[in-house]
Design a protein around this motif. Structure first.
Motif, PDB file in Angstrom:
ATOM      1  N   ARG A  44       0.829  -1.205   0.000  1.00 36.52           N
ATOM      2  CA  ARG A  44       0.000   0.000   0.000  1.00 36.52           C
ATOM      3  C   ARG A  44       0.866   1.258   0.000  1.00 36.52           C
ATOM      4  O   ARG A  44       0.590   2.217  -0.732  1.00 36.52           O
ATOM      5  CB  ARG A  44      -0.918  -0.004   1.224  1.00 36.52           C
ATOM      6  CG  ARG A  44      -1.969   1.088   1.218  1.00 36.52           C
ATOM      7  CD  ARG A  44      -2.901   0.968   2.415  1.00 36.52           C
ATOM      8  NE  ARG A  44      -2.249   1.380   3.644  1.00 36.52           N
ATOM      9  CZ  ARG A  44      -2.141   2.665   4.047  1.00 36.52           C
ATOM     10  NH1 ARG A  44      -2.648   3.619   3.288  1.00 36.52           N
ATOM     11  NH2 ARG A  44      -1.560   2.949   5.179  1.00 36.52           N
ATOM     12  N   GLN A  45       1.917   1.244   0.789  1.00 36.89           N
ATOM     13  CA  GLN A  45       2.781   2.426   0.882  1.00 36.89           C
ATOM     14  C   GLN A  45       3.623   2.613  -0.378  1.00 36.89           C
ATOM     15  O   GLN A  45       3.853   3.749  -0.825  1.00 36.89           O
ATOM     16  CB  GLN A  45       3.684   2.323   2.115  1.00 36.89           C
ATOM     17  CG  GLN A  45       2.953   2.207   3.436  1.00 36.89           C
ATOM     18  CD  GLN A  45       2.227   3.484   3.835  1.00 36.89           C
ATOM     19  OE1 GLN A  45       2.226   4.479   3.102  1.00 36.89           O
ATOM     20  NE2 GLN A  45       1.578   3.459   4.986  1.00 36.89           N
ATOM     21  N   ILE A  46       4.098   1.521  -0.965  1.00 39.19           N
ATOM     22  CA  ILE A  46       4.857   1.629  -2.214  1.00 39.19           C
ATOM     23  C   ILE A  46       3.966   2.162  -3.328  1.00 39.19           C
ATOM     24  O   ILE A  46       4.388   2.997  -4.145  1.00 39.19           O
ATOM     25  CB  ILE A  46       5.461   0.258  -2.597  1.00 39.19           C
ATOM     26  CG1 ILE A  46       6.527  -0.159  -1.579  1.00 39.19           C
ATOM     27  CG2 ILE A  46       6.075   0.305  -4.010  1.00 39.19           C
ATOM     28  CD1 ILE A  46       6.944  -1.606  -1.693  1.00 39.19           C
ATOM     29  N   ASP A  47       2.721   1.706  -3.357  1.00 35.53           N
ATOM     30  CA  ASP A  47       1.770   2.220  -4.350  1.00 35.53           C
ATOM     31  C   ASP A  47       1.554   3.718  -4.160  1.00 35.53           C
ATOM     32  O   ASP A  47       1.393   4.463  -5.137  1.00 35.53           O
ATOM     33  CB  ASP A  47       0.439   1.474  -4.248  1.00 35.53           C
ATOM     34  CG  ASP A  47       0.526   0.030  -4.723  1.00 35.53           C
ATOM     35  OD1 ASP A  47       1.518  -0.320  -5.384  1.00 35.53           O
ATOM     36  OD2 ASP A  47      -0.408  -0.745  -4.412  1.00 35.53           O
ATOM     37  N   ALA A  48       1.554   4.175  -2.908  1.00 37.63           N
ATOM     38  CA  ALA A  48       1.390   5.603  -2.638  1.00 37.63           C
ATOM     39  C   ALA A  48       2.596   6.390  -3.152  1.00 37.63           C
ATOM     40  O   ALA A  48       2.444   7.495  -3.696  1.00 37.63           O
ATOM     41  CB  ALA A  48       1.202   5.834  -1.140  1.00 37.63           C
ATOM     42  N   VAL A  49       3.789   5.843  -2.991  1.00 31.89           N
ATOM     43  CA  VAL A  49       4.988   6.496  -3.527  1.00 31.89           C
ATOM     44  C   VAL A  49       4.908   6.566  -5.051  1.00 31.89           C
ATOM     45  O   VAL A  49       5.217   7.594  -5.663  1.00 31.89           O
ATOM     46  CB  VAL A  49       6.266   5.746  -3.093  1.00 31.89           C
ATOM     47  CG1 VAL A  49       7.506   6.385  -3.728  1.00 31.89           C
ATOM     48  CG2 VAL A  49       6.401   5.742  -1.569  1.00 31.89           C
ATOM     49  N   ALA A  50       4.466   5.467  -5.672  1.00 31.05           N
ATOM     50  CA  ALA A  50       4.347   5.429  -7.135  1.00 31.05           C
ATOM     51  C   ALA A  50       3.377   6.486  -7.643  1.00 31.05           C
ATOM     52  O   ALA A  50       3.549   7.025  -8.745  1.00 31.05           O
ATOM     53  CB  ALA A  50       3.907   4.042  -7.586  1.00 31.05           C
ATOM     54  N   ALA A  51       2.354   6.793  -6.856  1.00 31.57           N
ATOM     55  CA  ALA A  51       1.347   7.761  -7.274  1.00 31.57           C
ATOM     56  C   ALA A  51       1.763   9.203  -7.008  1.00 31.57           C
ATOM     57  O   ALA A  51       1.093  10.135  -7.474  1.00 31.57           O
ATOM     58  CB  ALA A  51       0.031   7.474  -6.550  1.00 31.57           C
ATOM     59  N   ASP A  52       2.853   9.399  -6.288  1.00 28.70           N
ATOM     60  CA  ASP A  52       3.323  10.741  -5.942  1.00 28.70           C
ATOM     61  C   ASP A  52       4.188  11.290  -7.073  1.00 28.70           C
ATOM     62  O   ASP A  52       5.333  10.866  -7.259  1.00 28.70           O
ATOM     63  CB  ASP A  52       4.118  10.686  -4.635  1.00 28.70           C
ATOM     64  CG  ASP A  52       4.688  12.039  -4.221  1.00 28.70           C
ATOM     65  OD1 ASP A  52       4.352  13.056  -4.865  1.00 28.70           O
ATOM     66  OD2 ASP A  52       5.479  12.070  -3.255  1.00 28.70           O
ATOM     67  N   GLN A  53       3.653  12.243  -7.827  1.00 28.01           N
ATOM     68  CA  GLN A  53       4.380  12.804  -8.962  1.00 28.01           C
ATOM     69  C   GLN A  53       5.611  13.602  -8.533  1.00 28.01           C
ATOM     70  O   GLN A  53       6.492  13.863  -9.347  1.00 28.01           O
ATOM     71  CB  GLN A  53       3.441  13.692  -9.784  1.00 28.01           C
ATOM     72  CG  GLN A  53       2.303  12.944 -10.444  1.00 28.01           C
ATOM     73  CD  GLN A  53       2.791  11.865 -11.390  1.00 28.01           C
ATOM     74  OE1 GLN A  53       3.608  12.114 -12.269  1.00 28.01           O
ATOM     75  NE2 GLN A  53       2.305  10.635 -11.210  1.00 28.01           N
ATOM     76  N   GLY A  54       5.665  13.970  -7.251  1.00 29.59           N
ATOM     77  CA  GLY A  54       6.822  14.704  -6.754  1.00 29.59           C
ATOM     78  C   GLY A  54       7.842  13.828  -6.054  1.00 29.59           C
ATOM     79  O   GLY A  54       8.846  14.326  -5.525  1.00 29.59           O
TER      80      GLY A  54
END
Length: 264
Positions: A44-54
């Protein structure tokens, strides 16, 4: 009567203003084993990093004396079913592949023992910095379980005979041996671990995100190809990279003997 304190998060997640994410395994008493719940939270957290354009960098760290002791053997023993084991290892492999597919570099910050799937986690990261005294092993064979999934990134980091010796004997190697074999990039005193990680982070942040994302992608894709196909893929990637404004500016800055605008 007071309410019970909420449970500690399995994985701590913080992000700084530069776009540097840190995921910290947070079960030190359990040696940060990769239970189903921990694998799910990491995903879940890695997916959140992947979704962070910054996002610019991900650091994988851990609390306590161990970086990660691998899969939760008690949980595995309590579920002796083929479909359960297939699902568990598929879940772990999916998480590992998510690290590979992230468009930002992933750095393992290893402060202690990294064994079995924990060693796999280190091997799957793009870079790794270890504290003196850290140890690495793929010792599933000690309980009759050959570390097949950890062998996938391990043999892509170290030479085959060195990897096979670790897998067949279950023997551990020191941080310095891990560096010599290519499993980690740097070994430093424990007190200097954060500084050494930050040096890598700063070097990465000084480079353009788009070029790093493209480069990481092609690095891993070409590795799995024959040499002619690898050159074809890499050449096309460089041609597309050169068409980016950031590369045109970088080359012009080199010609002009000045800093590129994206460094300012």
């Amino acid at each position: 009567m007071t309410d019970a304190a909420p449970p500690e998060p399995l994985v701590l997640h913080r992000r700084d203003a530069r776009g540097v994410h840190v995921l910290t395994l947070n079960q030190p008493r359990a040696f940060n084993v990769l239970s189903e719940a921990v694998l799910g939270e990491l995903q879940r957290q890695i997916d959140a990093v992947a979704a962070d354009q910054g996002a610019r960098v991900l650091i994988v760290a851990a609390e306590g004396r161990a970086f990660c002791a691998g899969h939760d053997l008690k949980q595995m023993k309590a579920n002796p079913r083929l479909d359960y084991y297939q699902g568990l290892f598929a879940q772990c492999s999916r998480m590992m592949l998510s690290l590979l597919r992230l468009p930002v570099p992933v750095i393992a910050r290893v402060q202690g023992l990294a064994t079995a799937a924990g060693c796999q986690l280190v091997a799957q990261c793009d870079l790794a910095v270890a504290a003196e005294g850290a140890r690495f092993g793929v010792n599933g064979i000690d309980v009759g379980l050959f570390c097949a999934t950890p062998s996938v990134p391990l043999v892509r980091n170290v030479l085959p005979k060195q990897a096979m010796e670790m897998l067949l004997t279950g023997g551990f190697i020191t941080a310095e041996e891990a560096r010599a074999r290519g499993l980690v990039n740097r070994v430093v005193p424990a007190a200097e671990l954060d500084r050494a990680v930050e040096e890598l982070v700063a070097a990465i942040l000084a480079k353009p995100r788009e070029a790093i994302a493209s480069g990481k992608d092609v690095f891993y894709r070409q590795r799995e190809l024959g040499i002619e196909a690898a050159y074809q893929l890499a050449g096309q990637a460089m041609a597309c990279n050169m068409m980016l404004d950031l590369a045109q500016e970088g080359v012009q800055a080199f010609i002009d003997k000045r800093e590129p605008a994206w460094r300012r």
